[in-house]
Design a protein around this motif. Structure first.
Motif, PDB file in Angstrom:
ATOM      1  N   ILE A  51       0.847  -1.194   0.000  1.00  0.00           N
ATOM      2  CA  ILE A  51       0.000   0.000   0.000  1.00  0.00           C
ATOM      3  C   ILE A  51       0.885   1.247   0.000  1.00  0.00           C
ATOM      4  CG2 ILE A  51      -1.608   1.368   1.377  1.00  0.00           C
ATOM      5  CD1 ILE A  51      -2.886  -1.250   2.267  1.00  0.00           C
ATOM      6  N   ALA A  52       1.908   1.238   0.834  1.00  0.00           N
ATOM      7  CA  ALA A  52       2.827   2.384   0.878  1.00  0.00           C
ATOM      8  C   ALA A  52       3.536   2.559  -0.462  1.00  0.00           C
ATOM      9  CB  ALA A  52       3.846   2.192   1.998  1.00  0.00           C
ATOM     10  N   LEU A  55       1.021   3.916  -3.201  1.00  0.00           N
ATOM     11  CA  LEU A  55       0.690   5.327  -2.989  1.00  0.00           C
ATOM     12  C   LEU A  55       1.866   6.237  -3.317  1.00  0.00           C
ATOM     13  CD1 LEU A  55      -1.446   5.216   0.277  1.00  0.00           C
ATOM     14  CD2 LEU A  55      -2.222   5.543  -2.066  1.00  0.00           C
ATOM     15  N   THR A  56       3.072   5.772  -3.050  1.00  0.00           N
ATOM     16  CA  THR A  56       4.258   6.558  -3.384  1.00  0.00           C
ATOM     17  C   THR A  56       4.474   6.594  -4.889  1.00  0.00           C
ATOM     18  OG1 THR A  56       5.244   5.920  -1.276  1.00  0.00           O
ATOM     19  CG2 THR A  56       6.732   6.815  -2.941  1.00  0.00           C
ATOM     20  N   TYR A  60       0.603   9.923  -4.650  1.00  0.00           N
ATOM     21  CA  TYR A  60      -0.317  10.336  -3.597  1.00  0.00           C
ATOM     22  C   TYR A  60       0.447  10.619  -2.306  1.00  0.00           C
ATOM     23  CZ  TYR A  60      -4.370   9.176  -6.393  1.00  0.00           C
ATOM     24  OH  TYR A  60      -5.316   9.154  -7.369  1.00  0.00           O
ATOM     25  N   ALA A  61       1.632  10.039  -2.200  1.00  0.00           N
ATOM     26  CA  ALA A  61       2.495  10.276  -1.047  1.00  0.00           C
ATOM     27  C   ALA A  61       3.910  10.516  -1.554  1.00  0.00           C
ATOM     28  CB  ALA A  61       2.480   9.072  -0.111  1.00  0.00           C
ATOM     29  N   PRO A  64       7.222   6.621   1.418  1.00  0.00           N
ATOM     30  CA  PRO A  64       6.406   5.515   1.922  1.00  0.00           C
ATOM     31  C   PRO A  64       6.331   5.428   3.449  1.00  0.00           C
ATOM     32  CG  PRO A  64       8.511   4.684   1.162  1.00  0.00           C
ATOM     33  CD  PRO A  64       8.479   6.148   0.811  1.00  0.00           C
ATOM     34  N   THR A  67       3.082   6.423   5.384  1.00  0.00           N
ATOM     35  CA  THR A  67       2.016   5.467   5.088  1.00  0.00           C
ATOM     36  C   THR A  67       2.213   4.185   5.882  1.00  0.00           C
ATOM     37  OG1 THR A  67       1.889   6.387   2.855  1.00  0.00           O
ATOM     38  CG2 THR A  67       0.781   4.287   3.243  1.00  0.00           C
ATOM     39  N   ALA A  70       1.098   4.849   9.367  1.00  0.00           N
ATOM     40  CA  ALA A  70      -0.357   4.931   9.474  1.00  0.00           C
ATOM     41  C   ALA A  70      -1.013   3.555   9.375  1.00  0.00           C
ATOM     42  CB  ALA A  70      -0.913   5.853   8.392  1.00  0.00           C
ATOM     43  N   VAL A  71      -0.609   2.756   8.397  1.00  0.00           N
ATOM     44  CA  VAL A  71      -1.212   1.428   8.234  1.00  0.00           C
ATOM     45  C   VAL A  71      -0.900   0.553   9.445  1.00  0.00           C
ATOM     46  CG1 VAL A  71      -1.165  -0.678   6.839  1.00  0.00           C
ATOM     47  CG2 VAL A  71      -1.247   1.532   5.714  1.00  0.00           C
ATOM     48  N   GLY A 120       8.456   2.188   9.462  1.00  0.00           N
ATOM     49  CA  GLY A 120       8.178   3.560   9.060  1.00  0.00           C
ATOM     50  C   GLY A 120       8.995   4.572   9.853  1.00  0.00           C
TER      51      GLY A 120
END
Length: 131
Positions: A51-52, A55-56, A60-61, A64, A67, A70-71, A120
């Motif tokens: 997901i990270a 999105l990277t 969108y981000a 990573p 993200t 957050a996840v 992260g």
């Protein structure tokens, strides 16, 4: 005749992330629902990392690491909330990790969340110290 009609050089033909998202989700479900602790943890980490990554890659981000934080935090908090509302307080001991199926699965989700948050955090720290 062009070899790949309709595609220009500015667009990539495929992204690897959807495969890893699907594989991570499948492994995490197999591990969580069957009760295979290492498979559940690995699948959830692969899912969160994918997901990270997706999105990277799609911009969108920027990085990573947030993200992943957050996840991982969402997974850990949800698993802890389910444990608090569904299990008696006497179940929250280290000795019960292999005993109850729900408790063992929740521990796997919390462990995966904590590992993702650590990844992260360490990634963010290493990126900041890199000059």
């Amino acid at each position: 005749m062009e070899e790949q009609p309709g595609l220009s050089d500015q667009y990539r033909t495929a992204s690897p992330w959807p495969v890893f998202v699907a594989l991570g989700l499948t492994l995490s479900e197999i591990g969580v629902f069957i009760g295979l602790f290492p498979v559940a943890v690995f699948g959830l980490i692969l899912f969160g990392g994918s997901i990270a990554g997706i999105l990277t890659e799609s911009d969108y981000a920027e990085r990573p690491w947030p993200t992943l934080l957050a996840v991982g935090g969402i997974l850990a908090v949800l698993a802890l909330a389910i444990g608090v509302f569904q299990l008696p307080m006497s179940a929250f001991t280290v000795a019960n990790i292999g005993e109850g199926p729900l408790f063992t699965r929740l521990v796997a989700v919390v462990v995966a969340g904590v590992i993702m948050m650590a990844m992260g955090g360490v990634g963010s720290l290493l990126e900041r110290t890199k000059v």
